[in-house]
Enzyme design. Structure first.
Site, PDB file in Angstrom:
ATOM      1  N   ASP A 599      14.305  46.103   6.786  1.00  0.00           N
ATOM      2  CA  ASP A 599      14.365  45.193   7.930  1.00  0.00           C
ATOM      3  C   ASP A 599      14.996  45.908   9.113  1.00  0.00           C
ATOM      4  OD1 ASP A 599      17.168  42.846   7.606  1.00  0.00           O
ATOM      5  OD2 ASP A 599      17.063  44.999   7.186  1.00  0.00           O
ATOM      6  N   TYR A 601      17.209  47.333  12.353  1.00  0.00           N
ATOM      7  CA  TYR A 601      18.641  47.552  12.601  1.00  0.00           C
ATOM      8  C   TYR A 601      19.207  46.297  13.250  1.00  0.00           C
ATOM      9  CZ  TYR A 601      17.569  52.525  11.917  1.00  0.00           C
ATOM     10  OH  TYR A 601      17.163  53.724  11.417  1.00  0.00           O
ATOM     11  N   PHE A 612      12.998  52.709  10.991  1.00  0.00           N
ATOM     12  CA  PHE A 612      13.876  53.894  11.079  1.00  0.00           C
ATOM     13  C   PHE A 612      14.141  54.371  12.518  1.00  0.00           C
ATOM     14  CE2 PHE A 612      12.082  54.077   6.799  1.00  0.00           C
ATOM     15  CZ  PHE A 612      13.244  54.101   6.042  1.00  0.00           C
ATOM     16  N   HIS A 722      15.940  56.262  -1.325  1.00  0.00           N
ATOM     17  CA  HIS A 722      16.041  55.937   0.103  1.00  0.00           C
ATOM     18  C   HIS A 722      16.916  56.987   0.810  1.00  0.00           C
ATOM     19  CE1 HIS A 722      16.932  53.541   3.716  1.00  0.00           C
ATOM     20  NE2 HIS A 722      15.817  52.873   3.404  1.00  0.00           N
TER      21      HIS A 722
END
Ligand SMILES: Cc1cc2nc3c(=O)[nH]c(=O)nc-3n(C[C@H](O)[C@H](O)[C@H](O)COP(=O)(O)OP(=O)(O)OC[C@H]3O[C@@H](n4cnc5c(N)ncnc54)[C@H](O)[C@@H]3O)c2cc1C
Length: 762
Positions: A599, A601, A612, A722
């Site tokens: 989701d 920032y 990202f 991740h």
């Protein structure tokens, strides 16, 4: 003394009760209810119906007693019971409401009429809704409905003079030989009906339009007046009047929540449908037993499968949404329209069962069983009418749309408690499925749906079908649009719409248009337009086309409403204009790589719609710093820039997609399970449907769960831990970027230039 017998049947109220009113003006009144053995033992009748009925009778008895005389309750065949009362009290006239019931009540009413004629007794049956007796076709039907609904309600008599009869009181289940019931049903009676109407029109109904379809919200947001209407503890006219009055109020109130207007309008149209469907049984009583469209006879009859029926009826099909609906129905006697349609579609299309036995089963389960609506809907959802589109609804898709978080399924299927959320709608795909006390899918929904559609299309192609469809349209088709057109023409007004009127499928029997499931019957032009698609501005055409059903789907409207409300009260990231940037910057046909994040920032200024990525001038977040580190190790010559603005990647065909596209400030994951996952799954599916190779990069457990959506053998999936500092040790060394390039080059799609400009420019 001219004793007036008022026979209460499915009109268990004193308000707006014309027979009671007229009888009271003519002499002493003998109010009567008869428990009829042929109804009590009918396959459509069950213990919960008797519990509810007795509540209604008890209250009616009290109300009549307060007016002057009790309700006389008898048990026996109707003619015999009426004859006994005639002899006992010297009845001079009989009053009742017209009833549109099942075959048994139809035959009973004929016997009663013959008896009254033979005795020279005046028997007056008055209409109580918009259903018209002895109609040969639908010309003028809507106007009569409107006239009847516009009439003032009949006043309650101030006093009733009686004949000294004893009530006898209600009979128990045991006394009547009906099995007892422990269902959780609401109480019956006139007071309960009014309480439901009030709470719906003042509180519960505000978001009816949006919330009626999901089983999670429908219990509260629908009016729940179907049982009161079926037992007649409130008149349809009273509900129409109250709805119209409330509509006028909210329209005139600048502070009223704007959702009221569309919810009330949508509700009013359903009150119209109530009679529209009952009229069909009234005009063609045989439809309770045989296909409305006789050209479809024989289609399912040879294919009965008892095991399939039993599994369906016990909520053991292996399709969680079907089974959860069935379990709820069996415990509460109620389901919302969409879930009813889904149950029937599954039984009669996927399982290819003839509608009659599932119909009897459901009629017994619905507390609100109203034969006219029920049998019409059974046939419509089984595609045996033939003037509307063939409807075959996917149970999995409906589950994802209407219960995206799985709340409803978890409530009704405790045996799925351990199934992770991502597999709840398709538990057979979960590696732990073998340990569950839950069956595998009874049929393959895609294959079964295709087979049903092919069978129906073949039957519709026969010449006899077309003739039958025309006959049905003449007899049962709504003239609403045609009436409106004629009216406008008479007034010299132009047509309201430049679009040609939609033709009935009588002209296009094998209707080709596919549309998302609608709560509107879409029959005979009675339907309001389906909800308009919400199209985010600036989307490339390829995305618009691929995601069109999502933008029009009810869940997307709900999501939009949720976000409008959230933005009013909270700070939401990214700004509204940036939410769909991933799709805007990377048209579907250009996608070569998909990098999936979770989701956005949640700190100010960071998120701008690409996973990202952060806006220029914002500190590079830790996960992206790790991505850069891995790039340095993986791609010779890569130099990390001082910014985190990844738009140049998006422009090269990297779809930087988050699974959830918005978030509240400072609250990670706060918009999970609001519908975004459903939407972004559709995005992933659209990419999966591309014929050219796409490389899917799935980092971390969350993204890896989406692997099941990637089924095209031409694609490549690259998985690893991740890049977050929490799992960086496992991420470093995974070398995803060179693997992406190798996979793309192998498919002739060219490598990505991972190097970003040193200076970011928006
Ligand atoms: C296979 C099948 C069988 C059904 N059997 C019945 C039945 O026996 N009795 C019954 O009352 N409804 C039946 N319905 C219609 C509908 O599902 C129910 O009316 C509704 O779910 C009842 O809940 P509610 O009163 O809260 O509805 P709301 O959404 O609040 O609607 C208010 C009223 O409008 C009428 N209405 C709503 N939807 C429809 C519809 N699609 N067709 C006709 N009238 C409608 C009903 O009188 C309902 O009480 C059936 C639907 C299907 C698909």
């Amino acid at each position: 003394m001219s004793v007036q017998l008022v026979w209460f049947k499915k009109d268990l109220r004193v308000r707006d009760h014309a027979p009671l009113h007229h009888a009271a003006r003519r002499g002493p009144v003998l109010p009567v209810y008869i428990y009829e053995p042929e109804q009590l033992t009918h396959e459509e009748f069950a213990g919960h119906h008797l519990s509810y009925l007795n509540d209604c009778l008890n209250e009616l008895n009290l109300r009549l007693r307060a007016l002057g005389t009790p309700l006389v309750i008898r048990h026996g065949e109707a003619v015999a019971a009426l004859e006994e009362l005639r002899e006992e009290f010297g009845v001079a006239a009989v009053w009742a409401h017209e009833e549109t019931g099942n075959g048994v009540s139809y035959a009973r009413d004929r016997r009663v009429r013959a008896w009254a004629r033979a005795r020279g007794l005046p028997l007056t049956e008055l209409p109580q809704n918009g259903v018209i007796r002895r109609m040969t076709n639908r010309d003028g039907w809507a106007a009569t409905w409107e006239e009847r609904m516009a009439e003032p309600q009949t006043p309650v008599p101030e006093r009733l003079s009686g004949v000294g009869a004893e009530s006898g009181g209600v009979r128990s289940h045991a006394e009547l030989g009906v099995p007892a019931s422990d269902r959780r049903i609401p109480p019956g009676g006139q007071a309960e009906a009014h309480a439901l109407l009030d709470s719906f029109l003042t509180v519960r109904g505000v978001n009816y339009m949006r919330e009626m379809s999901s089983p999670v919200t429908a219990e509260e947001s629908c009016s729940r007046l179907s049982a009161p209407l079926a037992f007649g503890t409130i008149s349809l006219r009273e509900v129409v009047h109250a709805t119209r009055q409330r509509l006028a109020e909210v329209k005139g109130d600048p502070h009223a929540d704007p959702r009221w207007v569309r919810s009330l309008r949508s509700y009013e149209s359903r009150l119209h449908w109530h009679c529209h469907f009952m009229q069909r049984l009234e005009s063609e009583p045989q439809m309770e037993f045989r296909n409305l469209n006789r050209a479809l006879d024989g289609l399912r009859e040879p294919h009965w499968n008892q095991e399939h029926f039993d599994r369906w009826a016990h909520g053991q099909t292996g399709y969680p949404m079907i089974d959860a609906c069935m379990r709820m129905l069996r415990e509460t006697g109620w389901l919302n329209f969409r879930m009813r349609a889904l149950l029937v579609s599954f039984a009669t299309q996927h399982l290819w069962l003839h509608w009659r036995d599932p119909g009897l089963f459901l009629a017994r389960e619905w507390l609100d069983n109203e034969p006219g609506i029920h049998w019409s809907q059974m046939q419509m959802q089984s595609s045996t009418v033939g003037i509307n589109r063939v409807r075959i609804y996917s149970p999995t898709r409906q589950a994802r749309e209407q219960d995206s978080g799985g709340e409803f399924i978890r409530r009704w299927l405790p045996e799925l408690a351990d199934v992770p959320g991502d597999f709840l709608h398709t538990p057979w795909e979960w590696t732990g499925a073998g340990r569950l006390d839950y069956p595998p899918p009874i049929v393959n929904e895609q294959e079964a749906g295709r087979l049903a559609r092919a069978r129906i299309s073949a039957a519709r192609a026969a010449p006899a079908f077309e003739a039958e469809a025309r006959r049905l349209y003449e007899k049962h088709g709504s003239r609403k649009k045609a009436d409106r057109r004629a009216e406008r023409k008479a007034l010299g007004l132009p047509e309201t719409s430049a679009r040609p009127l939609r033709q009935t499928s009588a002209a296009h029997p094998a209707g080709k248009r596919r549309s998302p499931m609608s709560d509107q019957p879409d029959l005979f032009g009675l339907t309001p337009e389906p909800p308009k698609a919400i199209l985010p501005a600036g989307l490339p055409e390829s995305w618009q086309r691929a995601l069109e059903p999502e933008f029009a789907a009810p869940y997307f409207h709900d999501l939009k409403d949720f976000l409008v409300q959230e933005r009013r009260e909270q700070t939401i990231f990214p700004p509204a204009a940036d939410v769909f940037n991933a799709l805007r910057f990377t048209p579907l046909e250009d996608v070569r790589v998909l990098i999936l994040g979770q989701d956005p920032y949640h700190r100010p200024g960071q998120a701008h719609g690409l996973s990202f990525s952060v806006r220029p001038g914002v500190t590079v977040p830790p996960s992206l710093r790790n991505i850069y580190k891995e790039l340095v190790a993986d791609i010779p010559g890569f130099t990390p820039p001082r910014h985190g603005y990844l738009k140049p990647w998006a422009e090269q065909g990297i779809l930087l997609l988050n699974a959830v596209l918005t978030v509240r400030e400072g609250q990670a994951n706060s918009h999970a399970n609001k519908g975004w996952e459903h939407f972004t799954d559709a995005v992933i599916r659209a990419v999966n449907d591309r014929p050219e190779r796409v490389v899917f990069v799935l980092w971390g457990a969350y993204a890896r769960k989406k692997k099941k959506l990637i089924t095209g053998p031409q694609h490549v999936v690259i998985e690893s831990a991740h890049p977050s500092p929490l799992s960086e040790a496992k991420f470093f060394g995974s070398r995803p970027f060179s693997q992406v390039n190798a996979a793309l080059e192998e498919a002739g799609r060219g490598a990505i230039d991972w190097q970003l400009p040193m200076k970011a420019e928006e």
